[in-house]
Scaffold this active site. Sequence first.
Site, short mmCIF file in Angstrom:
data_model
loop_
_atom_site.label_atom_id
_atom_site.label_comp_id
_atom_site.label_asym_id
_atom_site.label_seq_id
_atom_site.Cartn_x
_atom_site.Cartn_y
_atom_site.Cartn_z
N GLU A 242 0.82 -1.22 0.00
CA GLU A 242 0.00 0.00 0.00
C GLU A 242 0.86 1.27 0.00
OE1 GLU A 242 -2.89 -0.50 3.13
OE2 GLU A 242 -3.93 -2.07 1.99
N GLU A 353 -4.89 -8.82 -1.57
CA GLU A 353 -5.33 -8.65 -0.18
C GLU A 353 -6.74 -8.13 -0.09
OE1 GLU A 353 -2.74 -6.60 2.77
OE2 GLU A 353 -4.63 -5.79 3.54
#
Length: 544
Positions: A242, A353
């Site tokens: 991220e 994810e």
Amino acid sequence: MRPPRKALLAAACTLAAAALTGSALAPAQAATAHRPAPGPASARVWITTPDGTRTLSDAGTVDFTDAPSTAPTVVVDPSRTFQTMAGFGAAITDSSASVLSALDPQARTAAMRSLFSPTSGDGLDYLRQPIGASDFTDGPAYTYDDLPAGQTDYSLAHFSIAHDRARILPLLRQAEQLNPHLQILATPWSPPAWMKTGGSLTGGRLIDDPRVYRAYAAYLVKFIQAYRAAGVRVDTVTVQNEPQNRTPAGYPGTDMPSWQEAKVIEQLGPMLRAAHLDTRILGYDHNWTEHPNDAAATPPDETADIGDYPQQLLNSPAAAYISGTAYHCYYGDPSAMSALHKQFPTKDVYFTECSGSRSADPANTFSDTLKWHTRNLVIGATRNWARTVINWNIALDPAGGPHNGGCTGCTGVLTIGADGTVTRNAEYYTLGHLARFVRPGAVRIASTSFGTTGWNGQVEDVAFRNPDGSTVLVAHNENDNPQTFAVREGDRDFSYTLPGGSLATFVWKDDGSAARGPQQLDPTGWSATASTSSTTDVAADAVD
């Protein structure tokens, strides 16, 4: 990471080509004058209902017939193929390793077998493995080269994976023993603090120094080598989890603009080759669409990345070393993956994810998770070119922990109580509807789908062809009421009534004659439009 949206998304999304699809494939109008030798005789059915009364239950068989159905018909067309599937799974985070390791050996083996065994469990075969600490860490944050403030270690003389030897590595080795097809994607939440501005694992970015880029790339190579020496093969790696989450809530995280990620990969690619490692590199590893909070916090030197990070990376020289792009579910929708595939068709797409999360009313968590994950991951991700479907924590305690900052309402594939009870959550079954039946090397094939990721109350599906020639169709009834639909491959059909909100997997094998029957229209060049009074309806809710 942020927990996924649980509310139902937009109402009806209208495909511009829907009328064409319906008329071209309507069963009453299909040619029936001549039927060749019989195709498949029957399909086996497994079903999960949103009330949890049936969970991957064997529902017996349904027979194919020569009589066309008048119900909405899913046409499965093996002649049109898409991505080759790489696998399905979750993550043995430090927190997951903690709760699994707390089980007595017999119970732990049973739990691991239920997750990884291809014969008596889900057969999960692709794991996401944090490189160092994440938000789901049972203790202080760590990397593999932590030093006192002010010190550096460009030679990585202090590198060590000792932290992982007690709990994480034994579980990974056990998982591979249970499923030899297991693959691992490794991802760091933060480089060592001495490589970063601010000197902290939480926040900051890499220091813009060639020595740091080389050291960080070497750090990742040493991790892969150390894991391999410990008996665990790392097949795929990303360089930052991220990268646009610049303000992690008390857990390791790093602001890594695309130009810095490119610099790391330009070092990492040649280092992997020099070390004779065939580990693939994926870029990005973040949401389908940049979260508005992340966009609002964008520094001046990262504005080109807003809504365009994967594209910036794949248009850089680093693209020569990048196999594909990794995505998460916490903002946007799966159509972003198809858009990227259209721009860069030679680069793979991975979905890496998504956490389940507790509903406002915990009694609804199973149902909400089953429906949302089915629409957006099981079907939404795979119909939008993802080679993997990977959830987040493989196991957590009943409070959604232990964790160090970050998500307070996340759920795992399993919940493990202090008394040793093991509960299989909805994620166990959504993954199982894929992993138990879609074999390594399977290819997604064309199939008509009437539902949308945004929910329109219809039947949504995705189809695969296994290496042994069997066909797998995963179907979801988006409506709360039972719906009857038909499935056709070649010149044979079966009809099935799917309970409201339920998820089903159908498996059959034919003799090769089915390919001579009706086939799907190629939707290349079609577009989707939304026409409704709802301000939340978007064309992107279309599954293809």
